[in-house]
Design a protein around this motif. Structure first.
Motif, mmCIF file in Angstrom:
data_model
loop_
_atom_site.group_PDB
_atom_site.id
_atom_site.type_symbol
_atom_site.label_atom_id
_atom_site.label_comp_id
_atom_site.label_asym_id
_atom_site.label_seq_id
_atom_site.Cartn_x
_atom_site.Cartn_y
_atom_site.Cartn_z
ATOM 1 N N CYS A 36 -21.911 -23.353 -15.998
ATOM 2 C CA CYS A 36 -22.525 -24.676 -16.134
ATOM 3 C C CYS A 36 -23.909 -24.509 -16.746
ATOM 4 O O CYS A 36 -24.729 -23.756 -16.235
ATOM 5 C CB CYS A 36 -22.657 -25.351 -14.774
ATOM 6 N N CYS A 63 -26.809 -26.201 -14.178
ATOM 7 C CA CYS A 63 -27.270 -25.622 -12.912
ATOM 8 C C CYS A 63 -27.017 -24.129 -12.826
ATOM 9 O O CYS A 63 -27.435 -23.486 -11.875
ATOM 10 C CB CYS A 63 -26.613 -26.326 -11.732
ATOM 11 N N PHE A 80 -24.172 -22.608 -12.419
ATOM 12 C CA PHE A 80 -22.982 -22.267 -11.649
ATOM 13 C C PHE A 80 -21.999 -21.452 -12.507
ATOM 14 O O PHE A 80 -21.770 -21.774 -13.674
ATOM 15 C CB PHE A 80 -22.322 -23.566 -11.160
ATOM 16 N N CYS A 125 -18.007 -28.532 -13.535
ATOM 17 C CA CYS A 125 -18.921 -27.928 -12.560
ATOM 18 C C CYS A 125 -18.772 -28.650 -11.233
ATOM 19 O O CYS A 125 -18.587 -29.854 -11.195
ATOM 20 C CB CYS A 125 -20.357 -28.044 -13.044
ATOM 21 N N ASN A 127 -21.163 -28.971 -9.118
ATOM 22 C CA ASN A 127 -22.435 -29.610 -8.762
ATOM 23 C C ASN A 127 -22.884 -30.680 -9.747
ATOM 24 O O ASN A 127 -23.783 -31.448 -9.453
ATOM 25 C CB ASN A 127 -23.558 -28.570 -8.704
ATOM 26 N N CYS A 128 -22.296 -30.680 -10.944
ATOM 27 C CA CYS A 128 -22.803 -31.546 -12.009
ATOM 28 C C CYS A 128 -21.630 -32.227 -12.708
ATOM 29 O O CYS A 128 -20.522 -31.692 -12.707
ATOM 30 C CB CYS A 128 -23.570 -30.738 -13.063
HETATM 31 ZN ZN ZN Z 1 -23.607 -27.474 -12.731
#
Ligand code: ZN
Ligand code: ADP
Length: 828
Positions: A562, A565, A567, A544, A546-547
């Motif tokens: 994901c 989040c 995504f 991901c 963001n993570c």
């Molecule tokens: Zn994520």
């Protein structure tokens, strides 16, 4: 006249109550527990809840005033305020956060910005942008539109700029408006006009209609109407749609009867949740051991407020609950029956309604917000003298704790060990079981915790005589506990006997079950088994953005997602690292098992039950019904299949991978493993025939597996208690986990270090960490954890006070103001 003020709770993470002045015209209307509209901050208005009424003007400045009173009657009672106070103190959050969680969405109001057309501009002379033209055109149709509606209209996610410019040019007006979200459901009914209450008037009417040949249609309609009316002595009106459905009835004749003043049309407010129609039956006669357990429970309640009923799977715990419920409602008191995941309650709802009919209300997140408000109101309107209450017994998930009970007599926490009683996010991060005990205590009610595999915490409480303890050691009807076979995966691999991920023992057992027309459950743990993509050339795995987690591959929708989040990414046709085209699906989730087991049993009807296949109430109910009616032979599932399914025809249960459970890096992993294996085993052989369970493992000698095989909960409990002694893990201690998060990794690290040092000065070696958690970045925020471990005997109230002081000190360094700290008390 003295000035009156109210202190209100706002649905925000702010620590205090806010005081508003009450204008004179509202003084007669206000009461504790009613909602009022108040201005807050620059622009917003909120609905807030009155918690105190007084005449102490705070300070001398100008006071904000309440704008209106929303409710005719209080929607929240004293008992609820008490519970919220306790939760906010115990779980280290604000009362506003508790309130936010407690009130169903329809009772929460937040202001919404409404847009209207301004009248001052000259359309001929004004040059409009395309968006402005669209908006103004739409506003000719509707008087006003919400920002959300405009976003939809323009197919844009952010229309702020557009609106701002239009506002500056005086094209539109914007106001804040509170939207009342609960709308009662209405049905149109038809009754006789009051003039026709008299028999003689009716007779005259009929004579008149009979004589007039042009009114035959009306006469026929009236006959049908009367037939419905007299079908049921209680009936004074007929639903319009029912009447219109009748073949001899025309819409125009109904309308004529109305316009001639013979019939009257009116609206009635109806419940969204329909009444069960069946006749009530008496609860089943208890078996000897169930009867004994019931007596023991009642005895335990002479000394204890809480009792733990430890009964093996299929011992008939539910029947014992039903008898206690019956006694409680006979005393005119309310019952709360909590379940961990309401997903599987359909069976139970039906079972309870057989005995208690429409006294049973259901409250959980899969019900619409409007439906929930109806249950809320039924509970609110309960009084012991009432003949009838549609929610005297509430079956619900943990959020049902927040209903406005006034006279609880019994709180049942079924499957009390279950993790889903714990709310993880957002605050309050509470445990429904523990909160239930407090709720019951406030009502002077009894709590019944039930489980075949109690949590170590509860069993320790029972052993140390804080709770009463009652056991049911045999299955109802003398059914034997299932035979448990441990299948050694290592051995089968060595002998090259594995078929994909299945041992010969499991394959053979499925084979036998299928040829006897019996059903099979295959269990795969949810955690750590999701499918992901891996490049065969460079071993690159898509993550991901963001993570710090790998993306999960979803076969059906062919996407990468994901789970932290949300995504979503399309599945790449080539590796984004090296460009190679050999990208493979790895992992072994339920979807993969479903696919592979079909290769070995092509004839079998196979279905899957996990988060993906049960998004809606209907899809879940369909799977359960299909399984119950034997349209499914093999059901592959996650944790969900372990919980409470009660079907007669399951004889084989396969646990695909016990090692993943046992090896999970958490001090509770043995407890979880034992509970999951015992619970899923409990699904097999519930009627007539003895069931069989196949546990696939690389560690056939593991003591936890041995305890599962021997069905020895006490042995397991004693051994795990000793395991945890080494590091003083709960239940020997209590934990509070503090989580810090920030978008800058270094700052998060530094902040955690400083906070940990502050805490250590006061609490010494009780402070562990800071640690970087397994998933260290979520939604582009970096995480750090600090654990506070408090001795079981020490005061946790005191510890929480110290922690709060340290957090206050920490924030004195203004560079940390943007660091968020979350507290999780008794984390799971
Ligand atoms: Zn994520
Ligand atoms: P548990 O909740 O302990 O797993 P249940 O209450 O679901 O067990 O009971 C298991 C099965 O046995 C159910 O199908 C239930 O209807 C049946 N049963 C339990 N007690 C009785 C009883 N006293 N009379 C008839 N059937 C019973």
């Amino acid at each position: 006249m003295a000035e009156i003020f109210v202190d209100v709770l706002l649905p925000l993470a702010v620590n205090n109550l806010f005081t508003y002045r009450v204008p004179e015209n509202f003084i007669g209307e206000i009461a504790i527990g009613k909602r009022v509209i108040v201005p807050f901050g620059k622009q917003k208005i909120y609905s807030a809840l009155i918690k105190r009424i007084h005449n102490l003007r705070p300070g001398t400045g100008e006071m904000k005033e309440i704008q209106s009173v929303l409710d005719e009657h209080p929607v929240v009672n004293d008992q609820q305020f008490r519970l919220w106070e306790w939760m906010s103190a115990y779980y280290m959050c604000t009362e506003g956060e508790v309130m936010n969680c407690a009130l169903p969405a329809s009772l929460k109001l937040q202001s919404e910005t409404m847009v209207m057309a301004a009248s001052g501009f000259d359309p001929e002379k004004t040059v409009l942008t395309e968006s402005e033209e669209i908006i103004l055109e739409a506003l000719k149709e509707k008087n006003e539109m919400s920002v959300a509606e405009i976003e939809k209209l323009l197919k844009k996610t952010n229309v702020h700029q557009v609106l701002k410019r239009a506002l500056e040019r005086d094209l539109i007006l914007m106001t804040e408006e509170i939207s009342q979200r609960y709308k009662p459901r209405k049905e149109t009914h038809i009754r006789f006009a009051s003039a026709y209450k008299e028999e003689s008037a009716l007779e005259n009417l009929f004579r008149e209609l009979e004589q007039n040949s042009r009114k035959t249609k009306q006469l026929e309609t009236l006959m049908v109407f009367m037939k419905y009316l007299f079908d049921d002595a209680d009936r004074s009106s007929v639903k319009k749609s029912v009447l219109l459905n009748y073949k001899d009835v025309s819409k125009s004749s109904v309308e004529s009867l109305i316009s001639n003043g013979i019939l009257v049309e009116f609206d009635v407010i109806v419940d969204r949740i329909p009444l069960p129609g069946n006749k009530l039956i008496k609860p089943l006669t208890l078996s000897e051991s169930q009867q004994k357990a019931l007596e023991e429970l009642k005895n335990a309640y002479k000394e204890h407020d809480v009792a733990l009923l430890q009964g093996v799977t299929s011992s008939g715990k539910t029947e014992v609950y039903i008898h206690l419920i019956e006694e409680t409602i006979r005393e005119g008191r309310q019952v709360l029956y909590l379940l961990p995941e309401i997903a599987l309650t359909t069976q139970l709802i039906i079972r309870l309604q057989k005995y208690f009919g429409d006294k049973v209300g259901v409250y959980h997140s899969k019900y619409s917000s409007n439906e929930r408000v109806e249950v809320w109101n039924h509970v609110l309107n309960f009084s012991p003298s009432m003949q009838h209450n549609r929610s005297q017994i509430v079956l619900g998930a943990r959020s049902a704790l927040f209903l406005p009970f006034s006279n609880l007599g019994l709180v049942i926490v079924d499957e009390e060990h279950d993790q889903s009683y714990k709310q993880q996010d957002p605050a309050p991060r509470y445990n429904g079981r523990d909160t239930a005990i407090l709720l019951a205590k406030n009502h002077k009610a009894k709590t019944l915790l039930g489980s075949a595999t109690p949590s170590l915490e509860s069993y320790l409480n029972a052993e140390s005589k804080r709770f009463g303890l009652v056991k049911l050691t045999e299955r109802y009807g003398g059914i034997q506990m299932p035979e448990i076979i441990v299948a050694d995966v290592k051995e089968s691999k060595r002998k090259k006997l594995m078929k994909s991920h299945f041992t010969p023992e499991l394959i053979q057992s499925i084979q036998e079950a299928l040829s006897n027309k019996e059903q099979v459950i295959l269990f795969q743990n949810r955690r750590g088994f999701s499918n992901y993509l891996e490049c065969r050339n460079c071993n690159f795995i898509p993550h991901c953005k963001n993570c710090s987690v790998t993306l999960t591959y979803h076969k059906q929708s062919h996407i990468l997602k994901c789970h932290y989040c949300g995504f979503v990414e399309n599945v790449p046709s080539a590796c984004s690292n090296c460009g190679d085209f050999h990208v493979e699906v790895k992992g072994f989730g339920t979807e993969k098992i479903e696919e592979e087991i079909a290769l070995f049993f092509p004839e079998a009807r196979i279905a899957r039950m996990d988060l993906d296949t049960t998004r809606t109430k209907a899809s879940l109910q369909k799977i359960i019904a299909d399984f119950e009616d034997r349209r499914i032979d093999i059901l592959v599932g996650t944790q969900m299949v372990t919980k409470g399914l009660d079907f007669d025809n399951i004889t084989t249960v396969g646990i695909i991978n016990a090692d993943q459970l046992l090896n999970f890096p958490d001090f509770r992993s043995f407890e979880r493993s034992y509970q999951l294996m015992a619970q899923v085993s409990g699904r097999s052989g519930r009627k007539q025939k003895r069931g069989r369970v196949i546990i696939q493992t690389q560690q056939p000698g593991h003591w936890v597996i041995a305890d599962v095989v021997a069905n020895d909960y006490e042995g397991f409990y004693k051994r795990d208690l000793i395991e945890r002694l080494q590091f003083e893990y709960p239940p020997h201690s209590r934990l509070i986990e503090l989580t810090l998060r920030h978008k800058d990794n270094d700052l998060a690290g530094e902040a955690a270090q400083i906070l940990a040092e502050l805490l250590q000065k006061k609490l010494g070696s009780r402070i562990l960490g800071p640690h970087i958690p397994l998933v260290s970045r979520i939604r582009n925020l970096y995480y750090r954890n600090i654990i506070v471990k408090i001795e079981r005997k020490a005061s946790s109230t005191e510890a929480k006070r110290v922690i709060k002081d340290c957090i206050n000190d920490f924030y004195k360094d203004r560079s940390f103001l943007s660091v968020q700290i979350l507290a999780d008390v008794d984390p799971l």
